[in-house]
Design a protein around this motif. Structure first.
Motif, mmCIF file in Angstrom:
data_model
loop_
_atom_site.group_PDB
_atom_site.id
_atom_site.type_symbol
_atom_site.label_atom_id
_atom_site.label_comp_id
_atom_site.label_asym_id
_atom_site.label_seq_id
_atom_site.Cartn_x
_atom_site.Cartn_y
_atom_site.Cartn_z
ATOM 1 N N ILE A 29 0.839 -1.201 0.000
ATOM 2 C CA ILE A 29 0.000 0.000 0.000
ATOM 3 C C ILE A 29 0.875 1.253 0.000
ATOM 4 C CG2 ILE A 29 -1.679 1.354 1.304
ATOM 5 C CD1 ILE A 29 -2.852 -1.295 2.334
ATOM 6 N N VAL A 30 1.873 1.269 0.871
ATOM 7 C CA VAL A 30 2.731 2.452 0.990
ATOM 8 C C VAL A 30 3.434 2.752 -0.329
ATOM 9 C CG1 VAL A 30 4.820 3.357 2.079
ATOM 10 C CG2 VAL A 30 3.034 2.291 3.481
ATOM 11 N N ARG A 31 3.907 1.712 -1.017
ATOM 12 C CA ARG A 31 4.594 1.931 -2.295
ATOM 13 C C ARG A 31 3.680 2.551 -3.341
ATOM 14 N NH1 ARG A 31 7.238 -3.224 -1.241
ATOM 15 N NH2 ARG A 31 5.790 -4.278 -2.655
ATOM 16 N N ALA A 32 2.380 2.357 -3.191
ATOM 17 C CA ALA A 32 1.436 2.878 -4.179
ATOM 18 C C ALA A 32 0.908 4.265 -3.834
ATOM 19 C CB ALA A 32 0.254 1.906 -4.320
ATOM 20 N N LEU A 33 1.236 4.772 -2.656
ATOM 21 C CA LEU A 33 0.712 6.071 -2.241
ATOM 22 C C LEU A 33 1.491 7.212 -2.901
ATOM 23 C CD1 LEU A 33 0.136 5.417 1.569
ATOM 24 C CD2 LEU A 33 -1.592 5.500 -0.250
ATOM 25 N N PRO A 34 0.818 8.324 -3.172
ATOM 26 C CA PRO A 34 1.491 9.463 -3.810
ATOM 27 C C PRO A 34 2.426 10.173 -2.832
ATOM 28 C CG PRO A 34 -0.753 10.053 -3.226
ATOM 29 C CD PRO A 34 -0.623 8.585 -2.948
ATOM 30 N N PRO A 35 3.391 10.913 -3.339
ATOM 31 C CA PRO A 35 4.312 11.661 -2.474
ATOM 32 C C PRO A 35 3.539 12.620 -1.562
ATOM 33 C CG PRO A 35 5.104 11.651 -4.738
ATOM 34 C CD PRO A 35 3.708 11.090 -4.775
ATOM 35 N N GLY A 36 4.010 12.759 -0.348
ATOM 36 C CA GLY A 36 3.404 13.710 0.571
ATOM 37 C C GLY A 36 2.184 13.200 1.302
ATOM 38 N N TRP A 37 1.841 11.935 1.123
ATOM 39 C CA TRP A 37 0.657 11.417 1.816
ATOM 40 C C TRP A 37 0.864 11.471 3.333
ATOM 41 C CZ3 TRP A 37 0.445 7.171 5.119
ATOM 42 C CH2 TRP A 37 1.620 6.401 5.210
ATOM 43 N N ARG A 38 -0.254 11.593 4.060
ATOM 44 C CA ARG A 38 -0.178 11.643 5.520
ATOM 45 C C ARG A 38 -0.976 10.518 6.163
ATOM 46 N NH1 ARG A 38 -1.074 17.693 7.660
ATOM 47 N NH2 ARG A 38 -0.656 16.541 9.588
ATOM 48 N N GLU A 39 -2.110 10.194 5.559
ATOM 49 C CA GLU A 39 -2.957 9.129 6.111
ATOM 50 C C GLU A 39 -3.737 8.498 4.965
ATOM 51 O OE1 GLU A 39 -6.453 8.468 9.532
ATOM 52 O OE2 GLU A 39 -5.504 10.430 9.252
ATOM 53 N N ALA A 40 -3.931 7.194 5.043
ATOM 54 C CA ALA A 40 -4.669 6.485 4.003
ATOM 55 C C ALA A 40 -5.386 5.286 4.614
ATOM 56 C CB ALA A 40 -3.739 6.019 2.884
ATOM 57 N N THR A 41 -6.485 4.886 3.990
ATOM 58 C CA THR A 41 -7.199 3.679 4.417
ATOM 59 C C THR A 41 -7.446 2.796 3.202
ATOM 60 O OG1 THR A 41 -9.410 4.649 4.117
ATOM 61 C CG2 THR A 41 -8.381 4.895 6.291
#
Length: 272
Positions: A29-41
């Motif tokens: 999941i983390v590898r797929a998140l955009p730069p600067g993300w802070r929280e995701a579900t």
């Protein structure tokens, strides 16, 4: 989507293997998140063959922003759900994975409540879920047992003991609820009926008036005699049936045709 192989038995993952899979899901999941993300579900929902994967970024102001989830995550969730199965509990139907920067995460598994589906599962998915991951009736949620149509959630109430006598040693019903319980028992759909009436076991001299019927509300099955003996003689039904009726606010639910047919199969002994 690939499924666990035939050599993978449900419940085959020990605690360490479960944690390893959970951590691998987080890394993907983390590898797929955009730069600067802070929280995701990321939430995975599955029932039988039906599955959904919903990912969101959570902005600092709390706004949820839809996000495309990597397909690999779904396959790992499938393996995790399969491996976490327990015969006495079943398995979860949804898992919510929450990540916060820089590296904290939580995972909440839900095995009791119906997920908030984006698309409702087809009716066959409920029965397939119980076939793949059987659960004891006592831990089968009503929403799953009612639509699963395969035994769990469908119980039979008795009015007579082994000697054919009405069972009178049961907690008395609150007089304020008595009429509502009777109405529920008598208004629930009749799924099997004879044309004649049976003799009143507590008043044999009375003309035969005991209905030879069977009712169901989709969760319980009971003979018409249950309502008769309560109305005529104050013989209370099983305490668990009364509690169930009370939990439904004394309102008989709609019972679809497949569930009625299932009830008939249980009554006639054709159910396996």
């Amino acid at each position: 989507m690939s499924q666990p192989g035939p050599h993978d038995q449900p419940g085959s993952l020990d605690e360490a293997a479960q944690q390893q899979l959970i951590q691998e899901i987080g890394r993907i999941i983390v590898r797929a998140l955009p730069p600067g993300w802070r929280e995701a579900t990321v939430e995975y929902r599955e029932l039988g063959p039906h599955h959904e994967l919903v990912a969101q970024l959570i902005a600092p102001n709390g706004t949820a922003i839809p996000l495309a989830a990597p397909a690999d995550v779904a396959e790992l969730f499938v393996r995790l759900r399969h491996g976490m199965y327990q015969p006495d509990r079943g398995t979860w139907v949804s898992a919510l994975y929450r990540l916060q920067r820089p590296g904290s995460y939580t995972v909440d598994f839900n095995g009791d409540f119906e997920p908030s589906w984006r698309t409702a599962p087809p009716p066959a998915a409920f029965a397939e879920e119980l076939r793949r991951f059987p659960r004891p009736a006592a831990v089968t949620p009503e929403w799953l047992g009612l639509r699963g149509g395969s035994g769990p959630g469908l119980r039979t109430a008795e009015v007579f003991d082994e000697d054919g006598r009405p069972i009178t040693e049961r907690p008395q019903i609150n007089p304020a609820e008595r009429d509502q319980v009777i109405d529920y028992l008598e208004q629930a759909p009749i799924v099997l009926a004879a044309r004649s009436f049976d003799t009143d076991r507590l008043d044999p001299n009375r003309n035969p008036a005991v209905p030879m019927t069977f009712h169901t509300d989709g969760s319980w099955i009971w003979p018409g005699a249950v309502g008769y003996y309560l109305r005529q003689h104050g013989v209370a039904p099983e305490a668990e049936l009364v509690a169930h009726i009370r939990s439904r606010s004394f309102l008989v639910p709609d019972v679809d045709e497949p569930r009625r047919e299932q009830a008939v199969a249980v009554i006639t002994g054709e159910h396996r």
